[in-house]
Every structure is written in structure tokens, then in C-alpha cells.
Design an enzyme around this catalytic site. Structure first.
Site, PDB file in Angstrom:
ATOM      1  N   LYS A  44       0.836  -1.210   0.000  1.00  0.00           N
ATOM      2  CA  LYS A  44       0.000   0.000   0.000  1.00  0.00           C
ATOM      3  C   LYS A  44       0.867   1.255   0.000  1.00  0.00           C
ATOM      4  O   LYS A  44       0.656   2.175  -0.782  1.00  0.00           O
ATOM      5  CB  LYS A  44      -0.928   0.014   1.227  1.00  0.00           C
ATOM      6  CG  LYS A  44      -1.952  -1.104   1.234  1.00  0.00           C
ATOM      7  CD  LYS A  44      -2.869  -1.005   2.427  1.00  0.00           C
ATOM      8  CE  LYS A  44      -2.162  -1.160   3.763  1.00  0.00           C
ATOM      9  NZ  LYS A  44      -1.504  -2.462   3.967  1.00  0.00           N
ATOM     10  N   THR A  45       1.837   1.270   0.887  1.00  0.00           N
ATOM     11  CA  THR A  45       2.698   2.442   0.957  1.00  0.00           C
ATOM     12  C   THR A  45       3.510   2.561  -0.333  1.00  0.00           C
ATOM     13  O   THR A  45       3.758   3.652  -0.838  1.00  0.00           O
ATOM     14  CB  THR A  45       3.620   2.338   2.192  1.00  0.00           C
ATOM     15  OG1 THR A  45       2.786   2.213   3.342  1.00  0.00           O
ATOM     16  CG2 THR A  45       4.483   3.576   2.340  1.00  0.00           C
ATOM     17  N   ASP A 230      -2.015   7.741   3.236  1.00  0.00           N
ATOM     18  CA  ASP A 230      -1.582   6.424   3.717  1.00  0.00           C
ATOM     19  C   ASP A 230      -2.246   6.164   5.076  1.00  0.00           C
ATOM     20  O   ASP A 230      -2.656   7.104   5.755  1.00  0.00           O
ATOM     21  CB  ASP A 230      -0.050   6.411   3.865  1.00  0.00           C
ATOM     22  CG  ASP A 230       0.505   4.988   3.930  1.00  0.00           C
ATOM     23  OD1 ASP A 230      -0.285   4.028   3.810  1.00  0.00           O
ATOM     24  OD2 ASP A 230       1.734   4.839   4.087  1.00  0.00           O
ATOM     25  N   GLU A 231      -2.345   4.899   5.481  1.00  0.00           N
ATOM     26  CA  GLU A 231      -2.905   4.509   6.788  1.00  0.00           C
ATOM     27  C   GLU A 231      -4.285   5.156   6.998  1.00  0.00           C
ATOM     28  O   GLU A 231      -4.580   5.699   8.063  1.00  0.00           O
ATOM     29  CB  GLU A 231      -1.966   4.928   7.941  1.00  0.00           C
ATOM     30  CG  GLU A 231      -0.525   4.455   7.786  1.00  0.00           C
ATOM     31  CD  GLU A 231      -0.297   3.035   8.260  1.00  0.00           C
ATOM     32  OE1 GLU A 231      -1.263   2.371   8.673  1.00  0.00           O
ATOM     33  OE2 GLU A 231       0.859   2.576   8.190  1.00  0.00           O
ATOM     34  N   GLN A 261      -5.588  -3.047  10.731  1.00  0.00           N
ATOM     35  CA  GLN A 261      -4.486  -2.364  11.404  1.00  0.00           C
ATOM     36  C   GLN A 261      -4.921  -1.058  12.042  1.00  0.00           C
ATOM     37  O   GLN A 261      -4.098  -0.194  12.330  1.00  0.00           O
ATOM     38  CB  GLN A 261      -3.355  -2.093  10.416  1.00  0.00           C
ATOM     39  CG  GLN A 261      -2.689  -3.364   9.929  1.00  0.00           C
ATOM     40  CD  GLN A 261      -1.490  -3.057   9.046  1.00  0.00           C
ATOM     41  OE1 GLN A 261      -0.493  -2.504   9.504  1.00  0.00           O
ATOM     42  NE2 GLN A 261      -1.583  -3.397   7.779  1.00  0.00           N
ATOM     43  N   ARG A 625       5.145  -6.974  11.108  1.00  0.00           N
ATOM     44  CA  ARG A 625       6.338  -6.175  10.821  1.00  0.00           C
ATOM     45  C   ARG A 625       7.502  -7.086  10.451  1.00  0.00           C
ATOM     46  O   ARG A 625       8.473  -6.672   9.861  1.00  0.00           O
ATOM     47  CB  ARG A 625       6.789  -5.314  12.037  1.00  0.00           C
ATOM     48  CG  ARG A 625       5.824  -4.276  12.578  1.00  0.00           C
ATOM     49  CD  ARG A 625       5.278  -3.381  11.551  1.00  0.00           C
ATOM     50  NE  ARG A 625       4.006  -3.896  11.069  1.00  0.00           N
ATOM     51  CZ  ARG A 625       3.468  -3.531   9.907  1.00  0.00           C
ATOM     52  NH1 ARG A 625       4.065  -2.673   9.131  1.00  0.00           N
ATOM     53  NH2 ARG A 625       2.321  -4.041   9.513  1.00  0.00           N
TER      54      ARG A 625
END
Ligand code: ATP
Ligand code: MG
Length: 748
Positions: A44-45, A230-231, A261, A625
Site C-alpha cells: 500500500k505504501t 496512507d494509513e 491495522q 512487521r
């Protein structure tokens, strides 16, 4: 300036190579609003980063026509770097930052239109605490009636609903809320008076500006041709409105997120934003990414099974073509100290045996106080570390204050410590009086604490008022009392007594600032550190020792721990951070410490299903992560905030199916791979003690042997017997000063 890039085709070819088909589609789709909903590590990022590059290189947009929002400043910095690498092109004028920083920028430029002075200051939590207390005093609301933190939370919630004091008052349902509304109004007036905005204000004032000043709104709407976020799952309502306002004419907004998330609902993040997005922007295109490029199959499956326990989530597919990889390690350890040792053993092993740079390993924990033992263990072994998003434990104000009391007890001439605490808590000893006393001490060649005591009797001393002299005297008697107790009290009890007697803990308890509770917790953590130190000390030095000696050794240990040089950016270092701070990042090796009920999930979440689900998502964030290996540790009994408690393993451990997990044990990290002994060993030496070291007398030039530092030449000696401080130039590690009682040097 010309931003044409010669030919777009090679760039597009490159994108096709470096992105999978749905990612490519997400990067190049510019016909309308776009929502990318996808699991962790699916790129995504990466989509946001490449999209910025694409817009500039292919769509010929100038960087200043783009607005990109990330969640942390760290993420913004990393993203800028990545775009730079892809594009090799000037990014001047690109707006890339957090919501707060972007809103602050808009308000500095155009806030005047709604009466905001561009030089406004931004209030952090501490400043807010002070402002709310003043507001409460003005409104005659005592902290006993309502906690300032609770009122602040209420105000913050109201602001997030875009309710100004007037509306808040209108909507008030009871007397309590009516009074809260009055405090809210006064609080805003105080902020205005000081030309200040708090964090919530930054957002809502920017929204107000865009909504109510169409001419200003239009400039930004025209300027930002494309908006990227983002996010997205962690945006709150005002942030959502901010985006909607900016994009409302052209609808060119691209948001990426993962509902699994979302970890900031307690701070007002609203998952409904994803639904509203589809409602407010017509013809939203939704793209899903399903391939995870980050983690091994085991890590991905374990995390997936865990988060599946949550209800009310969008079902997602996430796969990887990576190998199974190692199973997740779960380690049960006796206590928090062995946990830190175990993890650092493993870190050292990976570093020495596998040449893994420290920076490729990270330790995550749920609460900030957990960082201390890891910091200490790193320092003992000389492992460089970087503590992200937090002040190092011994650098915190409250710890420095308590240390100053301890230092002054040992060294009555320590003016710096004296100055720091003589009026803390407040004793009506102003800076001027303190300065006079210090002058007097220098003149009379008296240790400052002695001067504080004798000034009362000083008949000729006219510069200090007798009442003030009496106060100095009272202050000095505290230290007299503590001195008399050093024979009977243990080290932690002595420190606790100091903190209580001097009024420091009462000052924090009475203060309803939310930070004060955290400060108290840190002080308890400091007392725990003293307890752990004493335990090691007693085990190594069998003969009874006055607590003042232990305190000196403890302070010396702390001084060395806190002296660690600031690491340079980019230097290789083990990463220590909270799980919340880890969002969006990735590391080959991940350790998550403290997997216990009450800690993770956190005790404050235990009685609500929703809160537990948020903790579970946080755990999902933590595990995902990891790229190659994830190890989860938990302990049988943990001492936290000064209390030791038996613990139960976190429910999250049981929710990961056995086939993805292997249980490791204490011996699986090889203690033989310890790095050279460090700080602690310099004081607390080893067993097999004949006692001969007590008789040793040293002179400069003597050749000596130290159990762990090896041979060296004495450079200087202060004092004698056990308390002698000997400075030695060791052949292997260079110059070091040790205390003979702990170092047990022998002459060669
Ligand atoms: P998170 O949900 O944790 O924020 P994300 O969806 O933003 O994750 P990224 O950080 O963009 O995922 O990507 C995860 C990793 O996978 C990164 O190292 C990224 O460079 C890599 N990656 C993503 N897509 C590809 C691709 N098509 N080819 C190679 N590597 C990729
Ligand atoms: Mg990301």
C-alpha cells in the site's frame, strides 16, 4: 521551472516491472476517487510512493500540485526518500507530511482569515494540562470534582465532533456537562490569550478555514490536484472532513488502508470513514492487493489466524510466494530481567553468528516503561540501540529530579543538584534567595547543603530574609534524616523514603495532569531498578555494606547508563519501540516482549470486547512487521511500576495455531556469546573472593589485573580501601575508573 521528464515510456515500463498488476492499476488509475484496501505488507505504501512519482513523471504534475498525508513524521521522511530514489527529480513544493503538520502549515499561511495569528504556538499535553487547570480554577471547578484529564478528554471529543463551546453547552445533558462547557469556553479563551492552538485545534481550525472561507478553500482545492493518504484506517472525523473539502471538486483522492491495522480508535479514529468515503465520493474505485511481499508464510499465517478472531472485519486474502521460513518462537522466561537477557543474547548471536546488522532487528513492547531493561542490557553489552519515539529512561525529567535528591545526599556540595530541587516541590525558595545562598556558600567555602543548614544562625547575613533562612534549614534537615536512615533502610526503601518525604510523590499525586501519573509510574520503575541493582550487589558482596555505598554505586551505574553517546542517524543500532510506533515499518527480525494478560492485552482493555479487538489488531501489526523471524516472549512474574506480580500468558499466544509456533527455552540463546562485560561488571564483580583486594594499596604506575577487563596500569587513585576510586588504563578497553570494593583489582 520545467518538470518535463524526457520520455514517459521507459518509466512506465519500469513501473510494470516493479509493481504487480493491481498495484500498477492503483498507481496509474487517475479517473476518480480510489480506495486501496489491503492487508499488511501488500504494498500500500509502495503504491502511494510510486503514484507520486507517476503523477510527476507521466502525468506531468508539478510536485506542488500534490498533497500526500502519512501518519508519522518518520514515515513522511522515508517516503520522500523513496520517491527521490524512484524519480531522481526535484520534489520542491511537494506537500508531504502528517495531518497535523499540514494543517499547521495552512493555518500559518491563511489562518488570519479566521482570526488566527500566524505566529501561534502549538500546545502539547503538558501545556494543555496547565491550561485546563487554570480554566478550572477560573470556573471554580475543583480537581476533586472533576479530573482535568477527564475534562480535557471531553473537550477533545467535542472538538472531534466539531462542537464549539456554545454548541457543547446547548447540547449539555446535565449539570456536569454544563460546567464542563464553561471550562471548555475558558480553556479556549486561555489558548486564544496565549495565541496557542492544541493538536485538535490544528485540525478543526483548518477544517473551519476551508469550510467558511471559500476563497481560501478554493486556492487549496485548485493547488492540490491530487491527494494521497496512507494509513487511512486511522483517520478521525475532522481529518476526513479536511480531505473531503480539499478533494470535493476534482475527486482525485487516493486513500490506502487496512481495517485490520486500525489501532487508534481510542483516539477517535473512525473506521466509518471507509464507508463514508464510498458515500461521499461518487464512483469510487476499490482495488484490493493480495500478495504480501514482506513476510514468510509462517509469519503471515500466524498473524492471519490471530486477527481472524476479531468480529466485524472485512475478510481479506493475503498470500505470499515466499518460503515457509522459521516458525514463530515463543519463549517463557522467569522474569523481566531474564527476558531482556534472553532477547539480547539472541540479538548478539544473530549479530556475531549471522552477521545481521543490529538495525535489522527490533524489539517491540506495549508500554514505554518496558524499554528500560532493554536499554540497560544493551549498554551492559555495548550493543548500540536506538529508542524510537521516546525519551531515554534516565533522561526523563522526573528521574533526573529524583537523581538530583540522591546525588545531593551523597554529595552535599553538589550545587547543580541543589539548584534543581531546592524548590521542587515548591518551598517558597525563589531563584534570588537560592543565588544568595550559593554566593554565601562559595564565600564561606561550605558545601551548599551545609550552608543551607548554617545560614539560619548567620547573624550578619542580611541578604536573605529570616523566614527564607528557616526554609533552607528545613530543607537541609531532610537530608540529615535520610543520612541517619542509611544504616537501616534498603536501597529501594531509602529512595522511596526520599521521594515521599520531600513531597515529590504528593506533588504528582495531587496534580491531576495525566502526565503526572505516568511520571509516578516512572519513579516506581526507577525504584524497581534500584531493587534489582541491590539484589545483584548483595549477591556479589557478602559483607554488610551501608546503603549509602550502594546508592553511590547505583548512581554511578546510572550515570554511565545515561551517558551513552547520542547515536548518529544512519548508524547501525538495535531498534527499541512501542508497538504503536511500529506501524508501517518492517524488520527482518522482530521480538515482541511482554506477551502477558494485563500487559498485552493491556489491563485497561480487559473489560471491553472492542478494546480487546483493538489490542489484537495491535498484535497483528506487531507480528506483520517481521520479514524473516518473529519471537514472542512472556514471563512468569513481572515487576512493573514497583510491584511484582505473577502473570498469565497472553491470550493472543493461544490464538496462534500450534503448527506455526515453536516453543524455545532459556538455553536456546547461547549465553557464551555474550559481548565483553560492561558497566555493571565494573562494579559488581565475581564470586570466589578471598578478600585480599581489601588490603591492596595502589599507586600510579602499578600494574593491576581486573577479572573481566584484564591487565592495566594505574593512572590515579582517590581514597583508600574498598572505597578507593582507581583510574586504570586497561590494555584492552582503555581508561576506566572503578571502585575497588566492586572491581577487586589485584596487583600484579
Ligand atoms: P503495511 O500494511 O504494513 O503498511 P504496506 O501494505 O504499506 O504494509 P509496503 O510497506 O508498501 O506494504 O510493502 C511491504 C514490502 O514489500 C516493502 O518492502 C515493499 O518494498 C515490498 N513490495 C511491495 N510490493 C512489491 C513488489 N511488487 N515487488 C517487490 N517488492 C514489493
Ligand atoms: Mg504501509
Amino acid at each position: 521551472m520545467n518538470f518535463q521528464i524526457e520520455n514517459a515510456t521507459p518509466f512506465l515500463n519500469r513501473l510494470e516491472k516493479e509493481l504487480n498488476p493491481p498495484q500498477f492499476q492503483a498507481v496509474t488509475y487517475t479517473d476518480g476517487p480510489l480506495l486501496v484496501l489491503a492487508g499488511a505488507g501488500s504494498g500500500k505504501t509502495r503504491v502511494i510512493t510510486y503514484r507520486i512519482a507517476y503523477l510527476i513523471a507521466v502525468k506531468r504534475l508539478a510536485p506542488w500540485n500534490i498533497l500526500a498525508v502519512t501518519f508519522t513524521n518518520k514515515a513522511a521522511g522515508e517516503m520522500k526518500e523513496r520517491v527521490d530514489v524512484i524519480l531522481r527529480h526535484s520534489l520542491r513544493g511537494l506537500w508531504l507530511g502528517t495531518f497535523h503538520s499540514l494543517c499547521a502549515r495552512i493555518l500559518r499561511y491563511d489562518g488570519k482569515a479566521i482570526g488566527i495569528d500566524p505566529r501561534f504556538s502549538i500546545y502539547d499535553t503538558t501545556d494543555q494540562g496547565a491550561a485546563i487547570k487554570r480554566a478550572m480554577a477560573v470556573c471554580n471547578v475543583s480537581p476533586k470534582e472533576a479530573k482535568p484529564a477527564a475534562i480535557l478528554a471531553m473537550i477533545s471529543k467535542a472538538k472531534n465532533r466539531l462542537e464549539w463551546p456554545e454548541q457543547f453547552e446547548e447540547n449539555a445533558r446535565d449539570e456536569y456537562e454544563v460546567r464542563a462547557a464553561r471550562v471548555y469556553k475558558t480553556y479556549q479563551a486561555i489558548l486564544r490569550e496565549n495565541n496557542a492552538l492544541d493538536f485538535d485545534d490544528l485540525l478543526i481550525e483548518a477544517v473551519r478555514l476551508l469550510l467558511h472561507k471559500p476563497e481560501v478553500g478554493e486556492t487549496y482545492q485548485k493547488r492540490f490536484q491530487h491527494i494521497l493518504v496512507d494509513e487511512y484506517q486511522d483517520t478521525n472525523h475532522p481529518q476526513y472532513l479536511f480531505l473531503r473539502e480539499l478533494a470535493k471538486h476534482h475527486n482525485r483522492i487516493c486513500a490506502v488502508g487496512d481495517d485490520d491495522q486500525s489501532i487508534y480508535r481510542w483516539r477517535g479514529a473512525d473506521i466509518r470513514n471507509i464507508l463514508e468515503f464510498e458515500r461521499d465520493f461518487s464512483n469510487v474505485k476499490i482495488i484490493r492487493l493480495e500478495q504480501n511481499y514482506r513476510s514468510t508464510r509462517n509469519i503471515l499465517a500466524a498473524a492471519g489466524h490471530l486477527v481472524q478472531q476479531n468480529s466485524g472485519r472485512h475478510k481479506k486474502t493475503l498470500w505470499t510466494d515466499k518460503e515457509d521460513g522459521e516458525k514463530l518462537g515463543i519463549v517463557r522466561l522467569p522474569d523481566e530481567i531474564s527476558e531482556a537477557i534472553w532477547i539480547l543474547n539472541e540479538v548478539s548471536r544473530l549479530y556475531t553468528e549471522k552477521s545481521t546488522p543490529y538495525g535489522r532487528m527490533a524489539v517491540f513492547y506495549r508500554t514505554n516503561v518496558q524499554s528500560r531493561l532493554f536499554e540497560e542490557e544493551c549498554i551492559k553489552r555495548g550493543v548500540p540501540y536506538r529508542l524510537i519515539g521516546n525519551i531515554a529512561f534516565y533522561e526523563r525529567k522526573e528521574i533526573k529530579d529524583v537523581l538530583a535528591y540522591c546525588r545531593l545526599l551523597i554529595n552535599p556540595a553538589d550545587m547543580v543538584s541543589f539548584q534543581r530541587i531546592v524548590n521542587l516541590p515548591k518551598r517558597k525558595l525563589g531563584a534570588k534567595a537560592v543565588q544568595c545562598l550559593m554566593d554565601y556558600a562559595s564565600l564561606m567555602k561550605l558545601p551548599i547543603l551545609k550552608a543551607a543548614k548554617t545560614i539560619r544562625e548567620e547573624k550578619h547575613e542580611a541578604t536573605i530574609h529570616p523566614t527564607t533562612r528557616e526554609r533552607f534549614y528545613l530543607f537541609s534537615t531532610l537530608f540529615q534524616k535520610w543520612h541517619s536512615q542509611t544504616k537501616t533502610l534498603s536501597l529501594p526503601t531509602l529512595i522511596e523514603t526520599i521521594v515521599n518525604d520531600c513531597g515529590y510523590s504528593a506533588m504528582l499525586e495531587e496534580d491531576n495532569d495525566p502526565q503526572s501519573q505516568a511520571r509516578l509510574d516512572n519513579i516506581h520503575e526507577f525504584i524497581t531498578a534500584a531493587m534489582q541493582f541491590e539484589k545483584r550487589f548483595d549477591a556479589e558482596i557478602p559483607s554488610p555494606v551501608d546503603t549509602i555505598v550502594k546508592l553511590a554505586a547505583f548512581l554511578e551505574n546510572v550515570a554511565l547508563v545515561s551517558q551513552i553517546d547520542q547515536l548518529q542517524e544512519g548508524e547501525d543500532a538495535l531498534i527499541l519501540m512501542t508497538l504503536h510506533g511500529a506501524k508501517g515499518l518492517e524488520f527482518p527480525y522482530v521480538f515482541i516482549a511482554g506477551m502477558e494478560e494485563g500487559l498485552f492485552p493491556h489491563s485497561k482493555s480487559l473489560d471491553s470486547k472492542e478494546a480487546i479487538e483493538e489490542e489484537r489488531r495491535l498484535c497483528y501489526v506487531g507480528i506483520t512487521r517481521g520479514q524473516m523471524r518473529v519471537v514472542l516472549t512472556h514471563v512468569e512474574s513481572r515487576r512493573l511500576y514497583g510491584r511484582s506480580e505473577w502473570t498469565r500468558p497472553s491470550r493472543f499466544l493461544q490464538e496462534i495455531p500450534d503448527r506455526f509456533v515453536e516453543e524455545l527455552c532459556w538455553s536456546d540463546a547461547k549465553p557464551s556469546l555474550y559481548h565483553p562485560p560492561g558497566v555493571m561488571e565494573a562494579f559488581v564483580s565475581f564470586g570466589g573472593d578471598s578478600g585480599d583486594w581489601r588490603k591492596e594499596q595502589f599507586e600510579p604506575g602499578d600494574m593491576v589485573n581486573h577479572r573481566s577487563f584484564g591487565f592495566g596500569v594505574v593512572l590515579g587513585v582517590e581514597g583508600e580501601g574498598g572505597r578507593a576510586r582507581v583510574t586504570v588504563d586497561f590494555q584492552e578497553i582503555g581508561k576506566k575508573t572503578v571502585i575497588q570494593e566492586f572491581a577487586k583489582l589485584t596487583k600484579v
